[in-house]
Design an enzyme around this catalytic site. Structure first.
Site, mmCIF file in Angstrom:
data_model
loop_
_atom_site.group_PDB
_atom_site.id
_atom_site.type_symbol
_atom_site.label_atom_id
_atom_site.label_comp_id
_atom_site.label_asym_id
_atom_site.label_seq_id
_atom_site.Cartn_x
_atom_site.Cartn_y
_atom_site.Cartn_z
ATOM 1 N N CYS A 69 0.794 -1.237 0.133
ATOM 2 C CA CYS A 69 0.112 0.216 -0.156
ATOM 3 C C CYS A 69 0.779 1.370 0.123
ATOM 4 C CB CYS A 69 -0.801 -0.049 1.245
ATOM 5 S SG CYS A 69 -1.716 1.481 1.572
ATOM 6 N N CYS A 180 -0.802 3.835 -6.392
ATOM 7 C CA CYS A 180 -1.749 3.306 -5.438
ATOM 8 C C CYS A 180 -1.949 1.723 -5.926
ATOM 9 C CB CYS A 180 -3.180 4.124 -5.341
ATOM 10 S SG CYS A 180 -4.300 3.048 -4.380
HETATM 11 N N1 DGL Z 1 -4.125 0.834 -1.666
HETATM 12 C C1 DGL Z 1 -3.528 1.741 -0.998
HETATM 13 C C2 DGL Z 1 -2.577 2.334 -1.840
HETATM 14 O O1 DGL Z 1 -1.541 2.071 -2.464
HETATM 15 C C3 DGL Z 1 -4.451 2.663 -0.326
HETATM 16 C C4 DGL Z 1 -5.642 3.189 -0.965
HETATM 17 C C5 DGL Z 1 -6.839 3.659 -0.025
HETATM 18 O O2 DGL Z 1 -6.998 2.821 1.148
HETATM 19 O O3 DGL Z 1 -7.073 4.854 -0.022
HETATM 20 O O4 DGL Z 1 -2.249 3.669 -1.411
#
Ligand code: DGL
Length: 261
Positions: A69, A180
């Site tokens: 993430c 993301c």
């Molecule tokens: N998948 C995550 C990222 O790479 C987080 C997205 C979220 O929960 O806003 O930033």
């Protein structure tokens, strides 16, 4: 065991790349979907979730943790590395470098959450390249919510993706960095809208290679490579685990189709 976590199902786009090169390891994937999205949460809140999830994964026997993430990496990885000094953490890095080095128009776009775009980790990387290329940024508004609902294409996805991609395309970006881990699941509408002159860059394959290197360096690879044929993975979630399980089935199918095609 490799522990891996994200705010929800997005990290499965990273796990997909990891499974291509490390198919026989044991994995526990933690989807923190009771608190998804992370994008607008405070760094302190995300750090606190990071501690709780780290404790859980260590309790399950993790000897390395992948923060799949970007938002959590930006907010929490340096704190977690300090507080759990003997645990190797692998984080996400928006792929600004390959985009900047390969851009022909001299303009690159970065799509990420608001949290990632404000994090010092990203700002430092941006600072290195913004003298060479123009960097335009936009939050993928609504992208995470679509992926969590399993909507990966179709009219709603098309409308949502177009709205956030338009400012980057209008600025002349010929490289778009997916900052993301949820966004690669929207690759079909993203590529369609961006068109063939724009290259979409996902850092997940290089994060997977980095994990492999660190595991080899630390002697963490499973020695018996013949143990399992299908991935040994458990998905746990702080909320309902059904969305991640559904998306994982797609990931698995995608890997199998590509292997045996
Ligand atoms: N998948 C995550 C990222 O790479 C987080 C997205 C979220 O929960 O806003 O930033």
């Amino acid at each position: 065991m490799i522990g891996i976590y994200d705010s929800g199902s997005g990290g499965l786009s990273v796990l997909r790349e990891i499974l291509k090169i490390l198919p026989r390891e044991k994995y526990v994937y933690y989807a923190d979907n009771a608190f998804c999205p992370y994008g607008e949460k405070t760094p302190e809140f995300i750090r606190q979730r990071g501690r709780i999830i780290t404790e859980y994964l260590l309790g399950r026997g993790a000897d390395i943790i992948v923060i799949a993430c970007n938002t959590a990496t930006g907010a929490a990885i340096s704190t977690l590395r300090k507080e759990y000094a003997n645990v190797p953490f692998i984080g996400m890095e928006p792929a600004v470098k390959p985009a900047a080095l390969s851009s022909k128009s001299g303009i690159i776009g970065v799509l990420a959450t608001a949290g990632t775009l404000k994090a010092s980790k990203y700002l430092n990387t941006k600072g290195i390249y913004e003298g060479d290329v123009k960097i335009v940024e936009h939050v993928g508004v609504g992208f995470v919510e679509l992926v969590e609902k399993g909507i990966l294409d179709g009219p709603e996805a098309e409308r949502t993706v177009r709205a956030s991609l338009a400012p980057l395309l209008d600025a002349g970006a010929d490289r778009i960095v997916l900052g993301c881990t949820h966004y690669p699941f929207l690759i079909a509408p993203i590529e369609r809208i961006a068109g063939s002159g724009v290259q979409i860059i996902d850092p997940a394959p290089s994060v997977a290679r980095h994990l492999l290197e660190v595991m080899e360096e630390k002697g963490l690879r499973k020695s018996d490579a013949s143990v399992s044929v299908s991935p040994d993975l458990e998905i746990v979630a702080s909320g309902d685990d059904a969305p991640s399980k559904r998306l994982y089935e797609l990931v698995l199918k995608d890997i199998k189709d590509k292997q045996y095609a």
